[in-house]
Design an enzyme around this catalytic site. Structure first.
Site, PDB file in Angstrom:
ATOM      1  N   GLN A 174      -9.968  -4.185  -3.674  1.00  0.00           N
ATOM      2  CA  GLN A 174     -11.274  -3.776  -3.155  1.00  0.00           C
ATOM      3  C   GLN A 174     -12.372  -4.079  -4.169  1.00  0.00           C
ATOM      4  O   GLN A 174     -13.463  -4.542  -3.824  1.00  0.00           O
ATOM      5  CB  GLN A 174     -11.248  -2.265  -2.843  1.00  0.00           C
ATOM      6  CG  GLN A 174     -12.576  -1.719  -2.351  1.00  0.00           C
ATOM      7  CD  GLN A 174     -12.933  -2.198  -0.957  1.00  0.00           C
ATOM      8  OE1 GLN A 174     -12.145  -2.038  -0.043  1.00  0.00           O
ATOM      9  NE2 GLN A 174     -14.106  -2.773  -0.787  1.00  0.00           N
ATOM     10  N   ASP A 189     -17.263   6.896  -1.766  1.00  0.00           N
ATOM     11  CA  ASP A 189     -16.011   6.745  -1.019  1.00  0.00           C
ATOM     12  C   ASP A 189     -15.772   8.074  -0.318  1.00  0.00           C
ATOM     13  O   ASP A 189     -16.406   9.090  -0.641  1.00  0.00           O
ATOM     14  CB  ASP A 189     -14.875   6.408  -2.014  1.00  0.00           C
ATOM     15  CG  ASP A 189     -13.526   6.172  -1.326  1.00  0.00           C
ATOM     16  OD1 ASP A 189     -13.506   5.890  -0.105  1.00  0.00           O
ATOM     17  OD2 ASP A 189     -12.487   6.272  -2.019  1.00  0.00           O
ATOM     18  N   HIS A 210      -7.343   0.826  -6.493  1.00  0.00           N
ATOM     19  CA  HIS A 210      -7.537  -0.070  -5.343  1.00  0.00           C
ATOM     20  C   HIS A 210      -8.183  -1.362  -5.870  1.00  0.00           C
ATOM     21  O   HIS A 210      -9.337  -1.666  -5.568  1.00  0.00           O
ATOM     22  CB  HIS A 210      -8.442   0.629  -4.316  1.00  0.00           C
ATOM     23  CG  HIS A 210      -8.408   0.008  -2.956  1.00  0.00           C
ATOM     24  ND1 HIS A 210      -7.571  -1.035  -2.626  1.00  0.00           N
ATOM     25  CD2 HIS A 210      -9.126   0.289  -1.827  1.00  0.00           C
ATOM     26  CE1 HIS A 210      -7.768  -1.363  -1.361  1.00  0.00           C
ATOM     27  NE2 HIS A 210      -8.702  -0.587  -0.862  1.00  0.00           N
ATOM     28  N   ARG A 232     -13.332  -8.903   1.367  1.00  0.00           N
ATOM     29  CA  ARG A 232     -11.913  -8.606   1.121  1.00  0.00           C
ATOM     30  C   ARG A 232     -11.080  -9.853   1.389  1.00  0.00           C
ATOM     31  O   ARG A 232     -10.165 -10.188   0.654  1.00  0.00           O
ATOM     32  CB  ARG A 232     -11.446  -7.453   2.030  1.00  0.00           C
ATOM     33  CG  ARG A 232     -12.064  -6.098   1.733  1.00  0.00           C
ATOM     34  CD  ARG A 232     -11.575  -5.543   0.418  1.00  0.00           C
ATOM     35  NE  ARG A 232     -10.121  -5.449   0.388  1.00  0.00           N
ATOM     36  CZ  ARG A 232      -9.411  -4.448   0.921  1.00  0.00           C
ATOM     37  NH1 ARG A 232     -10.031  -3.413   1.472  1.00  0.00           N
ATOM     38  NH2 ARG A 232      -8.089  -4.436   0.856  1.00  0.00           N
ATOM     39  N   ARG A 280       0.883  -1.173   0.000  1.00  0.00           N
ATOM     40  CA  ARG A 280       0.000   0.000   0.000  1.00  0.00           C
ATOM     41  C   ARG A 280       0.915   1.217   0.000  1.00  0.00           C
ATOM     42  O   ARG A 280       1.695   1.415   0.926  1.00  0.00           O
ATOM     43  CB  ARG A 280      -0.901  -0.007   1.231  1.00  0.00           C
ATOM     44  CG  ARG A 280      -1.627   1.315   1.426  1.00  0.00           C
ATOM     45  CD  ARG A 280      -2.736   1.242   2.431  1.00  0.00           C
ATOM     46  NE  ARG A 280      -3.884   0.533   1.875  1.00  0.00           N
ATOM     47  CZ  ARG A 280      -5.111   0.597   2.386  1.00  0.00           C
ATOM     48  NH1 ARG A 280      -5.345   1.310   3.463  1.00  0.00           N
ATOM     49  NH2 ARG A 280      -6.101  -0.072   1.835  1.00  0.00           N
ATOM     50  N   CYS A 311     -16.418   1.124   0.423  1.00  0.00           N
ATOM     51  CA  CYS A 311     -15.180   0.379   0.711  1.00  0.00           C
ATOM     52  C   CYS A 311     -14.745   0.540   2.159  1.00  0.00           C
ATOM     53  O   CYS A 311     -14.008  -0.283   2.671  1.00  0.00           O
ATOM     54  CB  CYS A 311     -14.078   0.807  -0.258  1.00  0.00           C
ATOM     55  SG  CYS A 311     -13.529   2.514  -0.048  1.00  0.00           S
TER      56      CYS A 311
HETATM   57  N1  NVA Z   1      -9.963   6.680  -1.465  1.00  0.00           N
HETATM   58  C1  NVA Z   1      -9.605   6.201  -0.149  1.00  0.00           C
HETATM   59  C2  NVA Z   1      -9.851   4.730  -0.036  1.00  0.00           C
HETATM   60  C3  NVA Z   1      -9.613   4.153   1.329  1.00  0.00           C
HETATM   61  C4  NVA Z   1      -9.784   2.678   1.375  1.00  0.00           C
HETATM   62  C5  NVA Z   1      -8.143   6.529   0.120  1.00  0.00           C
HETATM   63  O1  NVA Z   1      -7.312   6.389  -0.781  1.00  0.00           O
HETATM   64  O2  NVA Z   1      -7.832   6.945   1.242  1.00  0.00           O
HETATM   65  N1   CP Z   2     -11.212  -0.335   2.210  1.00  0.00           N
HETATM   66  C1   CP Z   2      -9.955  -0.397   2.673  1.00  0.00           C
HETATM   67  O1   CP Z   2      -8.992  -0.638   1.942  1.00  0.00           O
HETATM   68  O2   CP Z   2      -9.854  -0.238   4.025  1.00  0.00           O
HETATM   69  P1   CP Z   2      -8.512  -0.030   4.854  1.00  0.00           P
HETATM   70  O3   CP Z   2      -7.958   1.316   4.494  1.00  0.00           O
HETATM   71  O4   CP Z   2      -8.931  -0.110   6.291  1.00  0.00           O
HETATM   72  O5   CP Z   2      -7.537  -1.116   4.502  1.00  0.00           O
END
Ligand code: NVA
Ligand code: CP
Length: 308
Positions: A132, A223, A129, A291, A102, A263
């Protein structure tokens, strides 16, 4: 050997093959049959951003598959002190069997993958992502919403919007995205999705009117308006996204039996109202649980590609 960096790299058949595997493994797991598909394998999990679901689902997933997960937070490894991605990749991939990352820019993930000897999985970047979306699609199947659905995505043209664009354009369903002006998806990703849509027969629409997007939708999704790394823009974004909250009133325009996906984490009173969220909690938390199952499918699939 394959990586799982974006759905852009995957065909419809491959996506469905992984989903089928996820369904099979989910059924086995529900029967408490923990088949050691990845016995003695180690999954390195590198996090440059926070996570609840991604961390828990990958760590539990690899354990249930007979392997072990290594949680490597940026601050605890030399990456956080400036060791290059490509060196981290060459070290970690000599000791581990698979890597999940990540991070911020997709380019960093791609650099890691170029130098890695083992499959690399995108656990979220600024652009995409994809893990997801595999869970989201599995959830759509389980709730009977995978047969030529209309999906409405309301909110920021971010990594989730981009991933929806890839899923819809590869699988061939209708996706309507409604964003405020100035928050549209990246143009190059949008154009690429339109190209895939031509081949698959998908309908992709972009609007600035949430009502137009939600009309007769089977799936409504959103989101956060403030993604990780955008904290400084919070106040401006809250102003700019006024009118984009998924409320009961908006949901009324969708089909009567429409589902709502998120998500997570969700910010009530911003992208979704408390009552919509709680009314659709069953879908949302099944999506979160999925997930685990979807990613087990991805890991086993990647392992099979390496050995075939
Ligand atoms: N768009 C959000 C998704 C979190 C799972 C982010 O990148 O923070
Ligand atoms: N939806 C998602 O990826 O959640 P986290 O940021 O908690 O991993």
């Amino acid at each position: 050997m394959r990586h799982f960096l974006t759905l852009k790299d995957y065909t419809k058949d491959e996506i469905l093959e992984i989903i089928d595997l996820a369904i099979q493994i989910k059924e086995e797991t529900k029967r408490k049959e923990f088949v050691p598909y990845l016995e003695h394998q180690t999954l390195a999990m590198i996090f440059e951003k926070s996570s609840t679901r991604t961390r828990v689902s990958f760590e539990v997933g690899i354990y249930q598959l007979g392997g072990i997960g290594l949680f490597l937070s940026k601050n605890d490894i030399q990456l956080g002190r400036g060791e290059p991605m490509k060196d981290t990749a060459r070290v970690v991939s000599r000791m581990c069997d698979m890597v999940m990352i990540r991070t911020f820019e997709q380019a960093k993930l791609e650099e890691f993958a170029r130098y890695s000897k083992v499959p690399v999985i995108n656990g979220l970047t600024n652009e995409y992502h994809p893990v997801q979306l595999m869970a989201d699609y599995l959830t759509m199947i389980e709730f009977g919403k995978a047969d030529n659905p209309i999906v409405a995505y309301i909110g920021d043209g971010n990594n989730m919007a981009h991933s929806w664009l890839m899923l819809a354009s590869k699988l061939g369903f209708t996706l309507r995205i409604a964003t405020p002006k100035g928050y549209e998806p990246n143009e190059h990703i949008f154009v690429e999705a339109l190209k895939f849509a031509k081949e698959s027969g998908a309908t992709i629409e972009l609007t600035h009117d949430p009502k137009e997007a939600v009309k007769d939708a089977d799936v409504v999704t959103t989101d956060t308006w403030i993604s990780m790394g955008q904290e400084e823009e919070k106040e401006k974004r809250i102003q700019d996204f006024k009118g984009f909250e998924v409320t009961k009133e908006l949901m009324k325009l969708a089909k009567d039996d429409a589902i709502f996906l998120h998500c997570l984490p969700a910010y009530r009173g911003y992208e979704v109202s408390e009552d919509v969220f709680e009314e659709h909690a069953e879908e949302i938390f099944t999506e979160a649980e999925n997930r685990l199952h979807a990613q087990k499918g991805i890991m086993v699939w990647l392992d099979r590609k390496r050995s075939s």
